[in-house]
Design a protein around this motif. Structure first.
Motif, PDB file in Angstrom:
ATOM      1  N   UNK A  69     -13.625   2.008  -4.101  1.00  0.00           N
ATOM      2  CA  UNK A  69     -14.105   0.858  -3.310  1.00  0.00           C
ATOM      3  C   UNK A  69     -13.382  -0.435  -3.737  1.00  0.00           C
ATOM      4  N   UNK A  70     -13.211  -0.601  -5.020  1.00  0.00           N
ATOM      5  CA  UNK A  70     -12.537  -1.785  -5.593  1.00  0.00           C
ATOM      6  C   UNK A  70     -11.105  -1.881  -5.099  1.00  0.00           C
ATOM      7  N   UNK A  71     -10.395  -0.784  -5.183  1.00  0.00           N
ATOM      8  CA  UNK A  71      -8.989  -0.787  -4.759  1.00  0.00           C
ATOM      9  C   UNK A  71      -8.869  -0.950  -3.245  1.00  0.00           C
ATOM     10  N   UNK A  72      -9.837  -0.396  -2.530  1.00  0.00           N
ATOM     11  CA  UNK A  72      -9.802  -0.535  -1.067  1.00  0.00           C
ATOM     12  C   UNK A  72      -9.949  -1.992  -0.637  1.00  0.00           C
ATOM     13  N   UNK A  73     -10.737  -2.763  -1.377  1.00  0.00           N
ATOM     14  CA  UNK A  73     -10.884  -4.181  -1.034  1.00  0.00           C
ATOM     15  C   UNK A  73      -9.533  -4.891  -1.158  1.00  0.00           C
ATOM     16  N   UNK A  74      -8.821  -4.576  -2.204  1.00  0.00           N
ATOM     17  CA  UNK A  74      -7.518  -5.214  -2.442  1.00  0.00           C
ATOM     18  C   UNK A  74      -6.510  -4.768  -1.387  1.00  0.00           C
ATOM     19  N   UNK A  75      -6.578  -3.486  -1.067  1.00  0.00           N
ATOM     20  CA  UNK A  75      -5.657  -2.958  -0.048  1.00  0.00           C
ATOM     21  C   UNK A  75      -5.941  -3.544   1.330  1.00  0.00           C
ATOM     22  N   UNK A  76      -7.225  -3.653   1.664  1.00  0.00           N
ATOM     23  CA  UNK A  76      -7.583  -4.147   2.999  1.00  0.00           C
ATOM     24  C   UNK A  76      -7.096  -5.588   3.204  1.00  0.00           C
ATOM     25  N   UNK A  77      -7.289  -6.423   2.181  1.00  0.00           N
ATOM     26  CA  UNK A  77      -6.839  -7.821   2.287  1.00  0.00           C
ATOM     27  C   UNK A  77      -5.331  -7.881   2.512  1.00  0.00           C
ATOM     28  N   UNK A  78      -4.642  -6.925   1.924  1.00  0.00           N
ATOM     29  CA  UNK A  78      -3.184  -6.896   2.065  1.00  0.00           C
ATOM     30  C   UNK A  78      -2.754  -6.394   3.434  1.00  0.00           C
ATOM     31  N   UNK A  79      -3.346  -5.300   3.857  1.00  0.00           N
ATOM     32  CA  UNK A  79      -2.849  -4.657   5.082  1.00  0.00           C
ATOM     33  C   UNK A  79      -3.221  -5.433   6.338  1.00  0.00           C
ATOM     34  N   UNK A  80      -4.306  -6.221   6.275  1.00  0.00           N
ATOM     35  CA  UNK A  80      -4.697  -6.962   7.479  1.00  0.00           C
ATOM     36  C   UNK A  80      -4.218  -8.409   7.469  1.00  0.00           C
ATOM     37  N   UNK A  81      -4.140  -9.019   6.275  1.00  0.00           N
ATOM     38  CA  UNK A  81      -3.807 -10.452   6.233  1.00  0.00           C
ATOM     39  C   UNK A  81      -2.592 -10.763   5.379  1.00  0.00           C
ATOM     40  N   UNK A  82      -1.933  -9.746   4.859  1.00  0.00           N
ATOM     41  CA  UNK A  82      -0.742  -9.984   4.044  1.00  0.00           C
ATOM     42  C   UNK A  82      -1.049 -10.658   2.723  1.00  0.00           C
ATOM     43  N   UNK A  83      -2.281 -10.505   2.224  1.00  0.00           N
ATOM     44  CA  UNK A  83      -2.655 -11.145   0.961  1.00  0.00           C
ATOM     45  C   UNK A  83      -2.357 -10.220  -0.216  1.00  0.00           C
ATOM     46  N   UNK A  84      -1.907 -10.823  -1.302  1.00  0.00           N
ATOM     47  CA  UNK A  84      -1.732 -10.030  -2.531  1.00  0.00           C
ATOM     48  C   UNK A  84      -2.579 -10.658  -3.631  1.00  0.00           C
ATOM     49  N   UNK A  85      -3.042  -9.810  -4.504  1.00  0.00           N
ATOM     50  CA  UNK A  85      -3.939 -10.278  -5.553  1.00  0.00           C
ATOM     51  C   UNK A  85      -3.153 -11.094  -6.585  1.00  0.00           C
ATOM     52  N   UNK A  86      -3.572 -12.351  -6.780  1.00  0.00           N
ATOM     53  CA  UNK A  86      -2.927 -13.195  -7.789  1.00  0.00           C
ATOM     54  C   UNK A  86      -3.686 -13.073  -9.121  1.00  0.00           C
ATOM     55  N   UNK A  87      -4.995 -13.131  -9.046  1.00  0.00           N
ATOM     56  CA  UNK A  87      -5.817 -12.989 -10.249  1.00  0.00           C
ATOM     57  C   UNK A  87      -7.154 -12.364  -9.877  1.00  0.00           C
TER      58      UNK A  87
END
Lengths: 142, 484
Positions: A69-87
C-alpha cells in the motif's frame, strides 16, 4: 544476479519484472529504504525542490500488505501527476498501520526514467525480521 | 527436474507434460511443451505456478499452461484455468494487470514490394502520429460521462465516433464488448490513470508492426479470410493501459484482505480471489469488463490512427489501401463460457492470462465468417523473426477450454537482454540483418526487446498445432515496427 548498492535496497533479476530487496534496522528504515528504491526507478527526486505535501494514513492486514500500500501511494503520485518522492517522514508505523508525511517534487520531463513501472505486486512478497534487521522483497510490474 | 519441487512432471507424449494431483491440488496440471520449450519451464517458476493455481477452490478440469508459458505473478503467463460457478473463484491475478491486453491484425490490398520502398517514411509517420512510449498520453481526453460510454460500449464507441466500420465488430472477440460492465464500480484512481490514455500504445512489449505474408500453410482458410502471399499486414498489440492496471490493483488489494475472511488459503497473495456470486466478485467482473471494453476501444482507435496515417503517408485512397480488420483477440481476460466437462455441458468462468481464445469451426459464439473455419488466433512473435496466424481447432475444446498460446514468451529477463546486447546497435542489426525498420520511444526498448530475448515463436505454434489446439494458416514477417 544483482545490482548491488551501498544503500538500503538493491534490484534483483526477474524474467519479466523488477524484484527489489530492501532492508532496515526497523520498520521505519525498511519502509524508507523501499520508498527510496522505488523512487530510484521512477526518477530520483531528492535533488528537486519539494512542491507538494501529502499526509498519509494507511491500515493493512500485515506488514507485507502495508508495504505494498505504501509503495502504491508513491507510484500512483508518479504515474498520474509525474511526482517523485523528495522526502518522507514516517511519524508512526506498526505491522498494520502507518502515518507519514510525503514531500513530492515535480520531475522534469528530461529526467524521465527508461522504465515504465506499472504496478507493485503481491507476488513473492516478503517482509521478515531477522536477528538484527528487517528485510523485504517486492516485485514491480513493468 | 532441475530443482526440488513438491510435485512431479510426467511426460504424456511429445507435447504434453502432466503434474499429477498431489497434496492440496484439486485438479492435475497440464503443460503443453516440447523438449526444448520444457527446458524453459524447468528453469523458471511457471510449473510451480501451474501447481499453485491447481489449489484454488472450484477449479475444473486441469490447471493449464500453453507452450509460451513463463513466470508471471500468481498465475503463470500462458495460464488457463476454468472455475465452477457455484464453488469457484474469480482472480484478478488470473486475468493480469493489463486487462484485455490483446492483438489485432488488419490486412491490406498492398503487396510487399509496394510498401518496402516507403517503409521508413511510413514507420516514422506512425511513430509521430500514434502516441507511443512510457506512460504515453496525448490520446483522447474524455469527461466521466464520455468515459462511461467507452467502458460500456467498447469498440462500438470508437466506431460511433467514425473510427472504423460497423462490420469490424463481427471481427472482434465478443464483438468488441464484454457485457456486464459497470462504470459505477470504477475507482477515482482508475479514472485518473486512464483519463488521457485512450488511443495510446504504451511501452514495453506493446507495438504497431507492419509485415507481409511470408508463407501460407492452409490455402483454403487463407483464401476464405482474404490472405494472399506477400500481402502487407498490420498488427497492433496493446491493452487497457493504466486504467486496467489500476482496476487490477484496486481489486487485488480488496481480495487480499478478503481472502482470509472467506476461508480461502492462498499459496501466493497474488492469487487473491473472491468466490463467484459474491458482491466482491460481481464488482470485479463489472470493473474488469469495463477495462476490457476500454482496451477494445483503444485498439479500434489505434487502428484508425494507423489507417489514416498510412493513407496520408503513401498518398493512397481507402479503396487503394483496402485496410480491413481480420480479427482482434483478448489475451488477458476472464469470461463465462460453456464447455463440456466429463460429458456434461457446464457454464464456467474461464481465466486466460497470456492465452488466446481458439474456438473451432461451428462454435456458436463465432461470427458466421469464422464459423466455417474456426476463429483466427493471432500469435505475435518477436520483432525480428515472425508472427503467425492460426485458426482454432476442435482439440482446444477438448483440452484447454477453447484456448491456445498468445505469443512467443520471454526467454530472458530485461536485464539479461540488456547485458547480452551491451554495445550492440539493435536498430542497425534489425535493418541490416533482418530488413526490419524499427522506431522506439524508450532508449533501451529495442535492446530489451531484441529478437533473442524471446523464444522462437515457430516452436511455440508448432506445439499448439501438434496438440490439435489450433492450426497454422500463415506466417508473417515483419518489415517495420514502432514500440514504446
Amino acid at each position: 544476479m544483482s545490482r548491488k548498492t551501498e544503500k538500503g535496497w538493491r534490484f534483483l533479476d526477474h524474467i519479466a519484472d523488477i524484484r527489489m530487496e530492501a532492508s532496515g534496522r526497523d520498520l521505519t528504515e525498511l519502509f524508507l529504504h523501499a520508498a527510496e528504491g522505488l523512487t530510484e526507478l521512477l526518477g530520483a527526486g531528492e535533488h528537486l525542490a519539494a512542491e507538494k505535501e501529502v499526509e498519509l494514513a494507511l491500515e493493512a492486514g500485515s506488514a507485507e500488505e502495508l508495504l505494498v500500500d505504501w509503495l502504491r501511494e508513491i507510484h500512483f503520485a508518479n504515474t498520474t501527476r509525474g511526482l517523485v518522492l523528495a522526502r518522507a517522514h514516517i511519524q508512526q508505523i506498526s505491522d498494520t498501520s502507518l502515518k507519514a508525511r510525503l514531500l513530492f517534487a515535480v520531475r522534469p520531463p528530461e529526467e524521465a526514467p527508461d522504465i515504465d513501472i506499472k504496478g507493485v505486486t503481491y507476488h513473492g512478497l516478503v517482509v521478515e525480521k531477522t536477528d538484527r534487521r528487517y528485510l523485504a522483497r517486492v516485485i514491480f510490474d513493468i | 527436474m532441475s530443482r526440488s519441487r513438491p510435485f512431479k512432471l510426467v511426460q504424456i507424449d511429445d507435447v504434453r507434460w502432466e503434474i499429477p494431483k498431489t497434496g492440496g491440488m484439486r485438479v492435475p496440471g497440464l503443460i503443453f511443451a516440447n523438449a526444448e520449450l520444457l527446458r524453459g519451464v524447468q528453469n523458471d517458476d511457471s510449473a510451480d505456478q501451474v501447481y499453485n493455481v491447481a489449489h484454488l477452490p472450484g477449479i475444473v478440469g486441469r490447471s493449464l499452461a500453453m507452450p509460451d508459458v513463463h513466470s508471471g505473478y500468481g498465475f503463470p503467463i500462458g495460464g488457463v484455468a476454468a472455475f465452477d460457478l457455484d464453488e469457484g473463484v474469480i482472480s484478478p491475478g488470473g486475468v493480469g494487470y493489463d486487462i484485455n491486453c490483446g492483438v489485432r491484425l488488419a490486412l491490406t490490398a498492398l503487396d510487399r514490394d509496394q510498401v518496402v520502398p516507403h517503409i521508413k517514411g511510413l514507420v516514422d509517420a506512425l511513430f509521430a502520429h500514434v502516441p507511443t512510449g512510457l506512460g504515453s498520453r496525448g490520446g483522447i481526453r474524455l469527461n466521466r460521462k464520455e468515459m462511461a460510454a467507452v467502458l460500456t460500449k467498447g469498440a462500438a464507441w470508437a466506431i460511433e465516433q467514425g473510427m472504423g466500420e460497423e462490420s469490424d465488430l463481427d471481427r472482434i472477440e465478443n464483438h468488441g464488448r464484454i457485457t456486464g460492465a459497470d462504470p459505477g464500480v470504477i475507482s477515482d484512481r482508475a479514472y485518473e490513470r486512464g483519463k488521457d490514455q485512450l488511443g495510446t500504445l504504451g511501452s514495453g512489449n506493446h507495438f504497431v508492426e507492419i509485415g507481409f505474408i511470408e508463407e501460407i500453410f492452409d490455402e483454403e482458410t487463407a483464401r476464405q479470410w482474404g490472405i494472399f502471399p506477400n500481402q502487407v499486414t498490420l498488427m497492433i498489440h496493446t491493452g487497457s493501459r493504466g486504467f486496467g492496471h489500476q482496476v487490477c490493483d484496486d481489486f487485488l488489494a480488496r481480495m487480499v484482505k478478503g481472502a482470509a475472511k472467506m476461508g480461502i488459503e492462498l499459496p501466493d497473495r497474488q492469487l487473491a480471489c473472491a468466490r463467484l456470486g459474491t458482491d466482491l466478485a460481481d464488482e470485479y467482473l463489472a470493473a474488469m469488463s469495463s477495462a476490457a471494453n476500454f482496451a477494445f476501444a483503444n485498439r479500434q482507435i489505434m487502428m484508425h490512427l494507423v489507417r489514416t496515417t498510412w493513407e496520408k503517408t503513401m498518398k493512397l485512397s481507402p479503396r487503394e489501401l483496402q485496410f480491413r480488420l481480420l480479427y482482434d483477440v483478448c489475451h488477458n481476460i476472464a469470461k463465462f463460457e460453456t464447455h463440456e466437462v466429463d460429458g456434461e455441458s457446464r457454464k464456467l468462468c474461464v481465466h486466460r492470462k497470456g492465452a488466446t481464445r481458439a474456438f473451432p469451426k461451428n462454435h456458436p459464439e463465432l461470427a458466421p465468417a469464422y464459423r466455417i473455419t474456426g476463429q483466427p488466433v493471432l500469435i505475435p512473435g518477436d520483432m525480428g523473426r515472425a508472427s503467425y496466424v492460426l485458426a482454432g481447432d476442435p482439440g482446444s475444446m477438448k483440452e484447454t477450454f477453447g484456448s491456445a498460446c498468445h505469443g512467443a514468451g520471454r526467454e530472458m529477463s530485461r536485464h539479461e537482454a540488456l547485458r547480452r546486447t551491451k554495445g550492440r546497435a539493435i536498430e542497425r542489426e534489425l535493418q541490416d540483418q533482418r530488413q526490419v525498420y524499427p522506431r522506439a520511444a524508450g532508449r533501451k526498448t529495442l535492446r530489451e526487446e531484441f529478437p533473442n530475448a524471446y523464444k522462437d515463436v515457430g516452436l511455440v505454434v508448432d506445439v499448439v498445432q501438434r496438440a490439435g489446439l489450433a492450426r497454422k494458416i500463415a506466417r508473417i514477417r515483419p518489415i517495420g515496427v514502432t514500440k514504446g
